[in-house]
Design an enzyme around this catalytic site. Structure first.
Site, PDB file in Angstrom:
ATOM      1  CE1 TYR A  53       0.279  -3.536   8.273  1.00  0.00           C
ATOM      2  CE2 TYR A  53      -0.436  -1.455   8.528  1.00  0.00           C
ATOM      3  CZ  TYR A  53      -0.617  -2.396   8.015  1.00  0.00           C
ATOM      4  OH  TYR A  53      -1.839  -2.701   7.318  1.00  0.00           O
ATOM      5  CG  HIS A  88      -1.991  -1.061   0.890  1.00  0.00           C
ATOM      6  ND1 HIS A  88      -3.269  -0.894   0.506  1.00  0.00           N
ATOM      7  CD2 HIS A  88      -1.968  -2.421   1.516  1.00  0.00           C
ATOM      8  CE1 HIS A  88      -3.947  -1.942   0.517  1.00  0.00           C
ATOM      9  NE2 HIS A  88      -3.247  -3.091   1.161  1.00  0.00           N
TER      10      HIS A  88
END
Length: 312
Positions: A298, A28
């Site tokens: 993340y 992303h």
């Protein structure tokens, strides 16, 4: 220190993206940010005592993105665009926040981080010049959930504002009285749900989703309802590959109203690392092993992005 699983996952994501793109997310990578407000419903407090569920309103930052880890990917790319992502950050106080990280497909390909790594490695080994049948074929043949995920339609939407988004793992919601329920976040647009055919998507400009959303926002604020699909006793709350029936009760937590584009190159926005773990009183992990693994990757990739010297 990050676990070997986390570093291995980051390595294979980099491989799938064609290498490390300094300053960008490994998945992303291509996205846009907006600001707005979240207003809870009166029913929200019956589900959770989390601060944003009991306050009149809470500022939010929202990021929309396309799937691939390539920052120059076209938003109408047939392979790299879907599923699209939507992440919401609820700003609770200075340097205090909680996030929802979602994508536009209900369900996921793997039960655990180890299984996800195996899936990604099979994909990476199945490019041009790979043996026949490619490794991904054998993996999917022995992993029906991954096969269902890979083969499910994932059409490109007409707009970031014209599709639902799903937080893939479940959470435990606890209210002020100590009562707890399990559920999964779903983000529903106020706009009609509309997707493009492959032919329609191919004719769109490469940045059409970002451009369309800006045009839409120039006309009026864009709204999404934050829903929680509540689990029943028979539902597995620790397996992201299990899609719960549509008949499950849904509670409306509140509404996100997006009002303005945010400069994602501004220093504060450049540092944002969205976190799949809520880290707020009243919302906890339901025990799905993917929640912690996703949070670790993340954080690891976010730290790399912050220190790369070029953060986007």
């Amino acid at each position: 220190m990050p676990s070997k699983l986390t570093t291995d996952l980051l390595d294979v994501l980099d491989t799938l993206a064609g290498g490390v793109h300094a300053g960008f997310r490994p998945a992303h990578a291509h996205g846009v940010m907006y600001s707005g407000m979240f207003a809870p419903t009166p029913e929200a407090a019956t589900l959770t005592r989390a601060p944003h569920a009991v306050r009149e309103s809470t500022p939010v930052t929202v990021r929309f993105s396309v799937s691939a880890g390539v920052p120059t990917i076209a938003e109408n790319d047939a392979k790299g665009s879907s599923p699209q992502g939507m992440a919401i950050r609820f700003h609770l106080a200075d340097h205090v926040h909680t996030d929802i990280v979602a994508h536009s497909h209900n369900g996921f390909a793997a039960r655990t981080g180890e299984e996800f790594l195996e899936f990604l490695r099979a994909v990476a080994a199945s490019g041009p010049g790979s043996p026949e049948p490619p490794p991904i074929a054998a993996f999917l043949a022995s992993h029906p959930a991954a096969k269902a995920f890979a083969e499910a339609p994932k059409p490109i939407p007409k707009s970031y504002a014209s599709q639902k988004y799903f937080a893939m793992t479940a959470f435990q919601f606890t209210n002020a009285g100590g009562q707890s329920q399990f559920g999964r976040f779903q983000i529903r647009p106020h706009a009609a749900i509309e997707v493009l055919t492959a032919e329609e998507a191919a004719k769109k400009p490469t940045d059409f989703l970002s451009a369309e959303f800006s045009q839409r926002l120039a006309q009026s604020p864009v709204k999404f309802d934050v829903m929680v699909q509540l689990a029943e006793p028979t539902d597995d709350v620790t397996d992201a590959t299990k899609v719960w029936p549509e008949s499950r009760k849904q509670l409306k937590l509140g509404t996100v109203t997006i009002t303005a584009r945010v400069d994602e190159l501004a220093p504060e926005q450049r540092k944002v690392i969205f976190d799949p773990v809520p880290r707020v009183d009243g919302i906890d992990s339901a025990g799905d092993p993917l929640t912690a693994v996703r949070s670790e990757i993340y954080l690891l990739s976010g730290r790399r992005r912050r220190t790369s010297g070029k953060i986007e």
